[in-house]
Design an enzyme around this catalytic site. Structure first.
Site, PDB file in Angstrom:
ATOM      1  N   HIS A 206      51.366  82.333  48.794  1.00 30.68           N
ATOM      2  CA  HIS A 206      51.266  80.899  48.778  1.00 30.68           C
ATOM      3  C   HIS A 206      49.770  80.601  48.806  1.00 30.68           C
ATOM      4  CE1 HIS A 206      55.779  80.205  50.248  1.00 30.68           C
ATOM      5  NE2 HIS A 206      55.710  80.418  48.859  1.00 30.68           N
TER       6      HIS A 206
ATOM      7  N   HIS B  49      66.100  80.922  42.274  1.00 29.91           N
ATOM      8  CA  HIS B  49      65.104  80.283  42.827  1.00 29.91           C
ATOM      9  C   HIS B  49      63.991  80.011  41.782  1.00 29.91           C
ATOM     10  CE1 HIS B  49      62.089  78.777  45.490  1.00 29.91           C
ATOM     11  NE2 HIS B  49      61.738  79.866  45.990  1.00 29.91           N
TER      12      HIS B  49
ATOM     13  N   GLU C 132      60.542  79.321  42.147  1.00 27.01           N
ATOM     14  CA  GLU C 132      59.280  79.715  42.620  1.00 27.01           C
ATOM     15  C   GLU C 132      58.842  81.135  41.588  1.00 27.01           C
ATOM     16  OE1 GLU C 132      58.694  79.865  46.725  1.00 27.01           O
ATOM     17  OE2 GLU C 132      56.583  79.430  46.364  1.00 27.01           O
TER      18      GLU C 132
ATOM     19  N   ASP D  91      57.264  83.593  41.913  1.00 24.38           N
ATOM     20  CA  ASP D  91      57.223  84.962  42.379  1.00 24.38           C
ATOM     21  C   ASP D  91      58.613  85.626  41.976  1.00 24.38           C
ATOM     22  OD1 ASP D  91      58.107  83.118  44.304  1.00 24.38           O
ATOM     23  OD2 ASP D  91      58.051  84.758  46.079  1.00 24.38           O
TER      24      ASP D  91
ATOM     25  N   HIS E   5      64.387  78.257  50.650  1.00 28.90           N
ATOM     26  CA  HIS E   5      63.695  77.269  51.074  1.00 28.90           C
ATOM     27  C   HIS E   5      63.500  75.854  50.233  1.00 28.90           C
ATOM     28  CE1 HIS E   5      59.724  78.889  49.637  1.00 28.90           C
ATOM     29  NE2 HIS E   5      60.501  79.379  48.984  1.00 28.90           N
TER      30      HIS E   5
ATOM     31  N   ASP F  15      65.233  84.545  48.711  1.00 29.92           N
ATOM     32  CA  ASP F  15      64.149  84.526  49.877  1.00 29.92           C
ATOM     33  C   ASP F  15      64.610  84.754  51.516  1.00 29.92           C
ATOM     34  OD1 ASP F  15      61.793  84.426  48.384  1.00 29.92           O
ATOM     35  OD2 ASP F  15      62.083  82.007  48.381  1.00 29.92           O
TER      36      ASP F  15
ATOM     37  N   TYR G 108      58.099  86.121  58.600  1.00 24.29           N
ATOM     38  CA  TYR G 108      58.877  85.153  57.543  1.00 24.29           C
ATOM     39  C   TYR G 108      59.335  84.230  57.726  1.00 24.29           C
ATOM     40  CZ  TYR G 108      60.359  85.023  52.398  1.00 24.29           C
ATOM     41  OH  TYR G 108      60.650  84.629  51.131  1.00 24.29           O
TER      42      TYR G 108
ATOM     43  N   HIS H 193      62.701  89.707  48.426  1.00 23.97           N
ATOM     44  CA  HIS H 193      61.375  90.548  48.783  1.00 23.97           C
ATOM     45  C   HIS H 193      61.934  91.373  49.902  1.00 23.97           C
ATOM     46  CE1 HIS H 193      58.572  87.491  47.235  1.00 23.97           C
ATOM     47  NE2 HIS H 193      59.617  86.446  47.785  1.00 23.97           N
TER      48      HIS H 193
HETATM   49 FE1  FEO Z   1      60.200  80.944  47.459  1.00 27.90          FE
HETATM   50 FE2  FEO Z   1      59.968  84.245  47.191  1.00 27.90          FE
HETATM   51  O1  FEO Z   1      59.735  82.485  46.501  1.00 27.90           O
END
Ligand code: FEO
Length: 397
Positions: free
Chosen positions: A23, A79, A81, A83, A145, A164, A192, A225
């Site tokens: 991030h 999601h 995002e 990544d 999130h 996540d 996290y 992750h």
């Molecule tokens: Fe919210 Fe691992 O991206």
């Protein structure tokens, strides 16, 4: 690299051993991370999530060794995002018409990032997709999130692809919770949670309760992750419930920055007073200019109370303290008490600014803080010790 994690599921993600910032500079990563992508081969073939963009080509090449890309029937984007959606542009060059199942908000975020009008199929909680022996059930998880987040539950083998949630930035070739070092795993899982999920704790509780109420068996939790939870996977769900319930331990943290050691000496004298008043409490001191900000925030997350100290600089605060207070405002820690302190030479607004920032962050302050001129002498140190003792009493109120 890929490996099987069940009868039908193959992990096809990327372990990123090098990552040290996530991030932007908002999240420090000490043990690398992984971007977990999962290939399900039932009567239909499904790919769940991809990896971060710098690894897109490597990801697709690896996937091609595992399967003819044309055999993929459905892509699930839990999601948007990048990544997790970062390798979609590379993948979709080969299979541009394959449907991408995601939430309505994820259509927005994925289009916003990649500016492509792929074959999106919007899903919402309760929607299902038959893939053969197993059935996929989609569960929206707004604000866990991001507003676009969802989880995918595979009924049959009873696997929850949680994205996540329940993840950690933790690279390990061992990949399963029964194989890795438990202390390291939980340290990364808590960091996290503290740094990413704290603002959404009420929603964490609500969503977990919703999943519990669905009364579904869960044999494995596969986050996007880090480590996969296959040994008693509900342990991390139960732990999340504890963390979401305004978690605290018997710990007081003192965070400070200092120019000429005046504020450091104040911190140490206050700590002495706290320990004299309460021998059982754990007291930890951190110089915010020298220690990692996300580790400090994790320690604050664990605390029942904390103190923030800064010398007054140019009628303001040391920048490391200013940055930390801004991060705390965003995270919105609950169920904690706090106070401010700091040395000064001239105007001395530091403690007022800290107290104000703490209040804006929703933290209950026990008083207006304590300041000392220049470098504290013995008399000042006695005052600070007494302040520490009083702080122990004040946080009981
Ligand atoms: Fe919210 Fe691992 O991206």
């Amino acid at each position: 690299m890929s490996f099987k994690i069940g009868d039908t599921i193959t992990w096809t993600g990327k372990i990123d051993w090098e990552l040290n910032r996530f991030h932007g500079d908002e999240y420090s990563v000490h043990r690398g991370t992984s971007y977990n992508s999962y290939l399900i081969r039932d009567e239909k073939t499904v790919l769940i999530d991809t990896v971060w963009a710098p690894f897109a080509k490597e990801f697709v090449e690896n996937l091609k060794k595992e399967i003819d890309l044309d055999e993929i029937d459905y892509i699930i984007a839990n999601h948007g995002e990048i990544d997790h959606s970062g390798a979609l542009p590379e993948l979709m060059r080969y299979i541009p018409d394959k449907p991408i199942y995601c939430t309505k908000n994820a259509v927005r975020s994925i289009k916003g990032h990649h500016h492509e009008d792929w074959n999106f199929v919007e899903v919402k909680t309760g929607d299902t997709l038959d893939i053969g022996k197993n059935k996929l059930v989609f569960v929206e998880a707004r604000m866990l999130h991001w507003p676009d987040t969802m989880m995918t539950y595979m009924a049959g083998e009873n696997v929850l692809f949680s994205n996540d949630a329940f993840g950690q930035h933790y690279a390990s070739e061992l990949m399963f919770n029964d194989l890795v070092d438990r202390e390291e795993l939980y340290r990364e899982a808590m960091k996290y949670y503290a740094n990413i999920l704290t603002p959404f704790s009420p929603l964490v509780t609500k969503k977990i309760q919703e999943v519990i109420d669905m009364n579904i068996p869960i044999n494995m939790i596969c986050p996007s992750h880090g480590i996969i939870w296959r040994d008693n996977p509900l342990q991390i769900v139960e732990t999340y419930l504890k963390w979401a319930a305004d978690y605290q331990e018997n710990q007081i943290v003192i965070v400070y920055d200092t120019m000429w050691n005046g504020t450091r000496k104040m911190a140490e004298a206050i700590a002495e007073g706290i320990k004299e008043a309460d021998k059982d409490v754990t007291v930890k001191l951190f110089n915010s200019a020298k220690r990692d900000k996300n580790d400090i925030l994790t320690e604050i997350f664990k605390s029942k109370a904390f103190l923030i100290g800064s010398p007054t600089i140019n009628k303001g605060l040391a920048h490391s303290i200013g940055g930390l207070l801004e991060m705390m405002r965003g995270l919105g820690f609950k169920n904690k008490k706090a106070a401010s302190f700091g040395s000064y030479g001239w105007s001395g607004e530091g403690i007022k600014l800290i107290t104000q920032a703490l209040k804006e962050a929703g933290i209950a302050t026990v008083d207006d803080g304590i300041r000392e001129l220049w470098n504290p002498d013995d008399e000042a140190k006695e005052r600070l010790k007494a302040y520490g003792k009083n702080f122990v009493e004040a946080i009981k109120a």
